[in-house]
Design a protein around this motif. Structure first.
Motif, PDB file in Angstrom:
ATOM      1  N   GLY A   7     -20.513  -2.596 -33.067  1.00 11.52           N
ATOM      2  CA  GLY A   7     -19.553  -2.061 -31.836  1.00 11.52           C
ATOM      3  C   GLY A   7     -20.280  -0.898 -31.080  1.00 11.52           C
ATOM      4  N   GLY A   8     -21.392  -0.298 -31.712  1.00 14.34           N
ATOM      5  CA  GLY A   8     -21.858   0.749 -31.052  1.00 14.34           C
ATOM      6  C   GLY A   8     -22.570   0.604 -29.685  1.00 14.34           C
ATOM      7  N   GLY A   9     -23.261   1.487 -29.228  1.00 15.18           N
ATOM      8  CA  GLY A   9     -23.881   1.319 -27.983  1.00 15.18           C
ATOM      9  C   GLY A   9     -24.028   2.425 -27.117  1.00 15.18           C
ATOM     10  N   LEU A  10     -24.454   2.288 -25.892  1.00 12.66           N
ATOM     11  CA  LEU A  10     -24.480   3.160 -24.647  1.00 12.66           C
ATOM     12  C   LEU A  10     -23.306   3.159 -23.751  1.00 12.66           C
ATOM     13  CD1 LEU A  10     -26.082   5.372 -23.186  1.00 12.66           C
ATOM     14  CD2 LEU A  10     -27.455   3.659 -21.904  1.00 12.66           C
ATOM     15  N   VAL A  11     -22.430   4.004 -23.743  1.00 13.93           N
ATOM     16  CA  VAL A  11     -21.512   4.162 -22.915  1.00 13.93           C
ATOM     17  C   VAL A  11     -21.393   5.381 -21.808  1.00 13.93           C
ATOM     18  CG1 VAL A  11     -19.936   5.191 -24.274  1.00 13.93           C
ATOM     19  CG2 VAL A  11     -18.837   3.905 -22.565  1.00 13.93           C
ATOM     20  N   VAL A  18     -23.495   5.414 -31.248  1.00 10.28           N
ATOM     21  CA  VAL A  18     -22.799   5.520 -30.214  1.00 10.28           C
ATOM     22  C   VAL A  18     -23.411   6.747 -29.353  1.00 10.28           C
ATOM     23  CG1 VAL A  18     -20.519   6.199 -29.068  1.00 10.28           C
ATOM     24  CG2 VAL A  18     -20.524   4.970 -31.044  1.00 10.28           C
ATOM     25  N   THR A  19     -23.841   6.311 -28.137  1.00  9.69           N
ATOM     26  CA  THR A  19     -24.537   7.212 -27.145  1.00  9.69           C
ATOM     27  C   THR A  19     -23.656   7.321 -26.083  1.00  9.69           C
ATOM     28  OG1 THR A  19     -26.625   6.671 -28.075  1.00  9.69           O
ATOM     29  CG2 THR A  19     -26.637   7.739 -25.990  1.00  9.69           C
ATOM     30  N   VAL A  20     -23.060   8.506 -25.683  1.00  6.79           N
ATOM     31  CA  VAL A  20     -22.266   8.586 -24.406  1.00  6.79           C
ATOM     32  C   VAL A  20     -23.305   9.532 -23.471  1.00  6.79           C
ATOM     33  CG1 VAL A  20     -20.310   9.510 -23.493  1.00  6.79           C
ATOM     34  CG2 VAL A  20     -20.358   8.795 -25.859  1.00  6.79           C
ATOM     35  N   SER A  21     -23.593   8.788 -22.236  1.00  4.12           N
ATOM     36  CA  SER A  21     -24.622   9.468 -21.312  1.00  4.12           C
ATOM     37  C   SER A  21     -24.638   8.457 -19.907  1.00  4.12           C
ATOM     38  CB  SER A  21     -25.838   9.220 -21.899  1.00  4.12           C
ATOM     39  OG  SER A  21     -27.094   9.857 -21.014  1.00  4.12           O
TER      40      SER A  21
END
Lengths: 116, 109
Positions: free
Chosen positions: A8-12, A112-115
């Motif tokens: 479920g991780g990813g770029l958001v 998880v990457t928040v950018s």
């Protein structure tokens, strides 16, 4: 063999949401407290949230209170982390971890990457 | 908040040496709630010691933990090449519920 597999991780984008899942196998999931622990890039380990067996007790670190929600499904042998209002400082590898008082099994983590 | 301070930040040793890693708590904690982990890049952390001195399943007796109150130690004797990693101490109790030290990197000299 105990296995914990996160997904479920990813770029958001900042302000967005993600839902992490952890599939557990090799042990009686319903009998154990479960946790999420994260590691930001270049940083150490940070405890995020815990849920006891039967979901009797739930705890969060202060920085995620009101934004993250931990839950479990003992029928599906799964642990979840709903993450809302994500911020750049939430960027990390998130580990699904078994245990109470100490953590005896860890998954390999999901990034998880928040950018923007 | 209970703060765990690990020292040294980096320890440079050779295979066959012994390593002594320190974890100091900002206030006294129960030995029952102090654990040590090994973490290698790209891998899941691994529980080494719980209850300050009990080895986790499958952990060789080269790894030993000791201490009480505010001062805890992880000792690794006869270092093997696979022992070079980052080591964290962790405590349970208080707010936040769990805290980790900042880690000690054990590197090959």
């Amino acid at each position: 063999e105990v296995q914990l597999v996160e997904s479920g991780g990813g770029l958001v984008k900042p302000g967005g949401s993600l839902r992490l899942s952890c599939a557990a196998s090799g042990f009686t999931f319903s009998s154990y407290g479960m946790n999420w622990v994260r590691q930001a890039p270049g940083k150490g380990l940070e405890w995020v949230s815990s849920i006891s067996s039967r979901s009797s007790y739930i705890y969060y670190t202060d920085s995620v209170k009101g934004r993250f929600t931990i839950s479990r499904d003992d029928v599906k042998n799964s642990l979840y982390l709903q993450m809302n209002s994500l911020r750049a400082d939430d960027t990390a590898v998130y580990y699904c971890v078994r245990g109470s008082y100490y953590f005896d099994y860890w998954g390999r983590g999901t990034l998880v990457t928040v950018s923007s | 908040e209970i703060v765990l301070t690990q020292s040294p930040g980096t320890l440079s040793l050779s295979p066959g040496d012994s390593a002594t890693l320190s974890c100091r708590a900002s206030e006294g904690i129960s030995s029952s709630y102090l654990a040590w982990y090994q973490h290698k890049p790209g891998q899941a952390p691994w529980l080494l010691i719980y209850g300050a001195s009990s080895r986790a399943t499958g952990i060789p007796d080269r790894f030993s933990g000791s201490g009480s109150g505010t001062d805890f130690t992880l000792t690794i004797s006869r270092l093997e090449p696979e022992d070079f990693a980052v080591y964290y101490c962790q405590q349970y109790g208080g707010s936040p519920l769990y805290t980790f030290g900042q880690g000690t990197k054990l590197e090959i000299k």
